[in-house]
Scaffold this motif. Structure first.
Motif, PDB file in Angstrom:
ATOM      1  N   ARG A 191      62.503  -1.889 -23.235  1.00  0.00           N
ATOM      2  CA  ARG A 191      62.359  -2.574 -24.515  1.00  0.00           C
ATOM      3  C   ARG A 191      62.076  -1.617 -25.659  1.00  0.00           C
ATOM      4  NH1 ARG A 191      58.251  -5.937 -25.452  1.00  0.00           N
ATOM      5  NH2 ARG A 191      56.846  -4.939 -23.939  1.00  0.00           N
ATOM      6  N   PHE A 192      61.379  -0.547 -25.376  1.00  0.00           N
ATOM      7  CA  PHE A 192      61.006   0.425 -26.390  1.00  0.00           C
ATOM      8  C   PHE A 192      61.820   1.702 -26.185  1.00  0.00           C
ATOM      9  CE2 PHE A 192      56.315  -1.039 -27.199  1.00  0.00           C
ATOM     10  CZ  PHE A 192      56.771  -2.328 -27.392  1.00  0.00           C
ATOM     11  N   THR A 193      62.134   2.356 -27.294  1.00  0.00           N
ATOM     12  CA  THR A 193      62.854   3.630 -27.241  1.00  0.00           C
ATOM     13  C   THR A 193      62.198   4.622 -28.181  1.00  0.00           C
ATOM     14  OG1 THR A 193      64.946   2.495 -26.783  1.00  0.00           O
ATOM     15  CG2 THR A 193      65.067   4.780 -27.534  1.00  0.00           C
ATOM     16  N   ILE A 194      61.837   5.762 -27.638  1.00  0.00           N
ATOM     17  CA  ILE A 194      61.264   6.822 -28.458  1.00  0.00           C
ATOM     18  C   ILE A 194      62.355   7.832 -28.782  1.00  0.00           C
ATOM     19  CG2 ILE A 194      60.508   8.198 -26.464  1.00  0.00           C
ATOM     20  CD1 ILE A 194      58.007   8.970 -28.115  1.00  0.00           C
ATOM     21  N   SER A 195      62.340   8.329 -29.994  1.00  0.00           N
ATOM     22  CA  SER A 195      63.306   9.339 -30.419  1.00  0.00           C
ATOM     23  C   SER A 195      62.650  10.207 -31.490  1.00  0.00           C
ATOM     24  CB  SER A 195      64.583   8.682 -30.957  1.00  0.00           C
ATOM     25  OG  SER A 195      64.286   7.904 -32.109  1.00  0.00           O
ATOM     26  N   ARG A 196      63.327  11.290 -31.810  1.00  0.00           N
ATOM     27  CA  ARG A 196      62.773  12.167 -32.841  1.00  0.00           C
ATOM     28  C   ARG A 196      63.896  12.816 -33.622  1.00  0.00           C
ATOM     29  NH1 ARG A 196      59.073  16.172 -29.823  1.00  0.00           N
ATOM     30  NH2 ARG A 196      58.860  17.145 -31.880  1.00  0.00           N
ATOM     31  N   ASP A 197      63.580  13.166 -34.850  1.00  0.00           N
ATOM     32  CA  ASP A 197      64.493  13.899 -35.719  1.00  0.00           C
ATOM     33  C   ASP A 197      63.732  15.136 -36.179  1.00  0.00           C
ATOM     34  OD1 ASP A 197      66.072  14.928 -37.729  1.00  0.00           O
ATOM     35  OD2 ASP A 197      66.644  12.979 -38.505  1.00  0.00           O
ATOM     36  N   ASN A 198      64.007  16.245 -35.545  1.00  0.00           N
ATOM     37  CA  ASN A 198      63.257  17.461 -35.858  1.00  0.00           C
ATOM     38  C   ASN A 198      63.553  17.979 -37.262  1.00  0.00           C
ATOM     39  OD1 ASN A 198      61.929  17.411 -33.427  1.00  0.00           O
ATOM     40  ND2 ASN A 198      63.281  18.902 -32.432  1.00  0.00           N
ATOM     41  N   ALA A 199      64.710  17.648 -37.791  1.00  0.00           N
ATOM     42  CA  ALA A 199      65.032  18.066 -39.164  1.00  0.00           C
ATOM     43  C   ALA A 199      64.164  17.319 -40.184  1.00  0.00           C
ATOM     44  CB  ALA A 199      66.501  17.819 -39.451  1.00  0.00           C
ATOM     45  N   LYS A 200      63.713  16.138 -39.805  1.00  0.00           N
ATOM     46  CA  LYS A 200      62.873  15.328 -40.694  1.00  0.00           C
ATOM     47  C   LYS A 200      61.403  15.330 -40.273  1.00  0.00           C
ATOM     48  CE  LYS A 200      66.577  12.156 -42.036  1.00  0.00           C
ATOM     49  NZ  LYS A 200      67.016  10.736 -42.095  1.00  0.00           N
ATOM     50  N   ASN A 201      61.086  16.080 -39.213  1.00  0.00           N
ATOM     51  CA  ASN A 201      59.698  16.132 -38.715  1.00  0.00           C
ATOM     52  C   ASN A 201      59.145  14.734 -38.452  1.00  0.00           C
ATOM     53  OD1 ASN A 201      59.832  18.880 -38.992  1.00  0.00           O
ATOM     54  ND2 ASN A 201      58.388  19.012 -40.691  1.00  0.00           N
ATOM     55  N   THR A 202      59.969  13.916 -37.835  1.00  0.00           N
ATOM     56  CA  THR A 202      59.593  12.519 -37.635  1.00  0.00           C
ATOM     57  C   THR A 202      59.920  12.067 -36.210  1.00  0.00           C
ATOM     58  OG1 THR A 202      59.976  12.025 -39.972  1.00  0.00           O
ATOM     59  CG2 THR A 202      59.904  10.147 -38.470  1.00  0.00           C
ATOM     60  N   VAL A 203      59.023  11.303 -35.652  1.00  0.00           N
ATOM     61  CA  VAL A 203      59.258  10.657 -34.364  1.00  0.00           C
ATOM     62  C   VAL A 203      59.273   9.153 -34.595  1.00  0.00           C
ATOM     63  CG1 VAL A 203      56.794  10.622 -33.756  1.00  0.00           C
ATOM     64  CG2 VAL A 203      58.522  10.505 -31.948  1.00  0.00           C
ATOM     65  N   TYR A 204      60.111   8.473 -33.831  1.00  0.00           N
ATOM     66  CA  TYR A 204      60.295   7.032 -33.999  1.00  0.00           C
ATOM     67  C   TYR A 204      59.973   6.303 -32.696  1.00  0.00           C
ATOM     68  CZ  TYR A 204      63.089   8.775 -37.895  1.00  0.00           C
ATOM     69  OH  TYR A 204      63.519   9.437 -39.022  1.00  0.00           O
ATOM     70  N   LEU A 205      59.610   5.049 -32.851  1.00  0.00           N
ATOM     71  CA  LEU A 205      59.479   4.168 -31.699  1.00  0.00           C
ATOM     72  C   LEU A 205      60.172   2.856 -32.059  1.00  0.00           C
ATOM     73  CD1 LEU A 205      58.242   3.951 -28.834  1.00  0.00           C
ATOM     74  CD2 LEU A 205      56.367   2.657 -29.894  1.00  0.00           C
ATOM     75  N   GLN A 206      61.332   2.646 -31.474  1.00  0.00           N
ATOM     76  CA  GLN A 206      62.054   1.388 -31.651  1.00  0.00           C
ATOM     77  C   GLN A 206      61.464   0.395 -30.666  1.00  0.00           C
ATOM     78  OE1 GLN A 206      64.590   0.707 -33.889  1.00  0.00           O
ATOM     79  NE2 GLN A 206      64.592  -1.427 -33.184  1.00  0.00           N
ATOM     80  N   VAL A 207      60.945  -0.700 -31.186  1.00  0.00           N
ATOM     81  CA  VAL A 207      60.300  -1.687 -30.325  1.00  0.00           C
ATOM     82  C   VAL A 207      61.085  -2.986 -30.425  1.00  0.00           C
ATOM     83  CG1 VAL A 207      58.050  -0.604 -30.430  1.00  0.00           C
ATOM     84  CG2 VAL A 207      58.627  -2.249 -32.159  1.00  0.00           C
ATOM     85  N   ASN A 208      61.738  -3.345 -29.340  1.00  0.00           N
ATOM     86  CA  ASN A 208      62.588  -4.536 -29.291  1.00  0.00           C
ATOM     87  C   ASN A 208      61.962  -5.610 -28.411  1.00  0.00           C
ATOM     88  OD1 ASN A 208      64.520  -3.159 -30.841  1.00  0.00           O
ATOM     89  ND2 ASN A 208      65.573  -2.404 -29.014  1.00  0.00           N
ATOM     90  N   SER A 209      62.491  -6.811 -28.564  1.00  0.00           N
ATOM     91  CA  SER A 209      62.059  -7.945 -27.737  1.00  0.00           C
ATOM     92  C   SER A 209      60.535  -8.023 -27.677  1.00  0.00           C
ATOM     93  CB  SER A 209      62.637  -7.819 -26.320  1.00  0.00           C
ATOM     94  OG  SER A 209      64.035  -7.744 -26.347  1.00  0.00           O
ATOM     95  N   LEU A 210      59.932  -7.993 -28.844  1.00  0.00           N
ATOM     96  CA  LEU A 210      58.477  -7.946 -28.896  1.00  0.00           C
ATOM     97  C   LEU A 210      57.840  -9.200 -28.311  1.00  0.00           C
ATOM     98  CD1 LEU A 210      58.098  -6.230 -32.349  1.00  0.00           C
ATOM     99  CD2 LEU A 210      57.055  -5.435 -30.216  1.00  0.00           C
ATOM    100  N   LYS A 211      56.709  -8.983 -27.667  1.00  0.00           N
ATOM    101  CA  LYS A 211      55.940 -10.052 -27.050  1.00  0.00           C
ATOM    102  C   LYS A 211      54.546 -10.096 -27.696  1.00  0.00           C
ATOM    103  CE  LYS A 211      58.092  -8.931 -22.602  1.00  0.00           C
ATOM    104  NZ  LYS A 211      57.831  -8.545 -21.191  1.00  0.00           N
ATOM    105  N   PRO A 212      53.894 -11.232 -27.640  1.00  0.00           N
ATOM    106  CA  PRO A 212      52.533 -11.290 -28.206  1.00  0.00           C
ATOM    107  C   PRO A 212      51.604 -10.234 -27.618  1.00  0.00           C
ATOM    108  CG  PRO A 212      53.344 -13.499 -27.829  1.00  0.00           C
ATOM    109  CD  PRO A 212      54.372 -12.564 -27.245  1.00  0.00           C
ATOM    110  N   GLU A 213      51.796  -9.903 -26.366  1.00  0.00           N
ATOM    111  CA  GLU A 213      50.941  -8.898 -25.731  1.00  0.00           C
ATOM    112  C   GLU A 213      51.222  -7.478 -26.218  1.00  0.00           C
ATOM    113  OE1 GLU A 213      52.824 -11.213 -24.196  1.00  0.00           O
ATOM    114  OE2 GLU A 213      53.700 -10.414 -22.322  1.00  0.00           O
ATOM    115  N   ASP A 214      52.256  -7.304 -27.030  1.00  0.00           N
ATOM    116  CA  ASP A 214      52.504  -6.003 -27.660  1.00  0.00           C
ATOM    117  C   ASP A 214      51.669  -5.818 -28.920  1.00  0.00           C
ATOM    118  OD1 ASP A 214      55.963  -6.420 -26.840  1.00  0.00           O
ATOM    119  OD2 ASP A 214      54.515  -5.114 -25.818  1.00  0.00           O
ATOM    120  N   THR A 215      50.979  -6.853 -29.342  1.00  0.00           N
ATOM    121  CA  THR A 215      50.129  -6.764 -30.527  1.00  0.00           C
ATOM    122  C   THR A 215      49.064  -5.696 -30.324  1.00  0.00           C
ATOM    123  OG1 THR A 215      50.468  -9.071 -31.151  1.00  0.00           O
ATOM    124  CG2 THR A 215      48.473  -8.007 -31.959  1.00  0.00           C
TER     125      THR A 215
END
Length: 121
Positions: free
Chosen positions: A66-90
């Motif tokens: 459900r979640f995907t981590i990625s990074r863009d080293n040119a932008k010094n940024t890391v991402y976390l794509q969080v899909n199909s969120l559930k209440p327990e992900d709060t």
């Protein structure tokens, strides 16, 4: 290294978000980056981590698929794509920087301030 997390918000179950964590003050590509989350009264728990080049990733079983981590080293940024969120992900989601892919909090030396994700049912 300073880390600034953003992208949290209030969403409904089944929705998605993309969390971002911008880094400054260090050589970003030399760090393993991780995401953790914490709810009141509970310990901070590991969510995902990514190696410096982005080729290696690791996920907690609870978010795998459900979640995907990625990074863009040119932008010094890391991402976390969080899909199909559930209440327990709060939780408050924190980004962190360290030197090895690990699930232990102590393996990460630098932490961001957190961004709140609230999932309503």
């Amino acid at each position: 290294v300073q880390l600034q997390a953003s992208g949290g918000g209030l969403v409904q179950a089944g929705d998605y978000l993309r969390l971002s964590c911008a880094a400054s003050g260090g050589t970003f590509s030399s760090y393993v980056m991780g995401w953790f989350r914490q709810t009141p009264g509970k310990e901070r728990e590991f969510v995902a981590a990514i190696g410096g080049t982005g080729r290696t990733t690791y996920y907690a079983d609870s978010v795998k698929g459900r979640f995907t981590i990625s990074r863009d080293n040119a932008k010094n940024t890391v991402y976390l794509q969080v899909n199909s969120l559930k209440p327990e992900d709060t939780a408050v989601y924190y980004c962190a920087a360290g030197w090895s892919i690990a699930t232990r909090i102590g393996s990460y030396a630098y932490w961001g301030q957190g961004t709140l994700v609230t999932v309503s049912s």
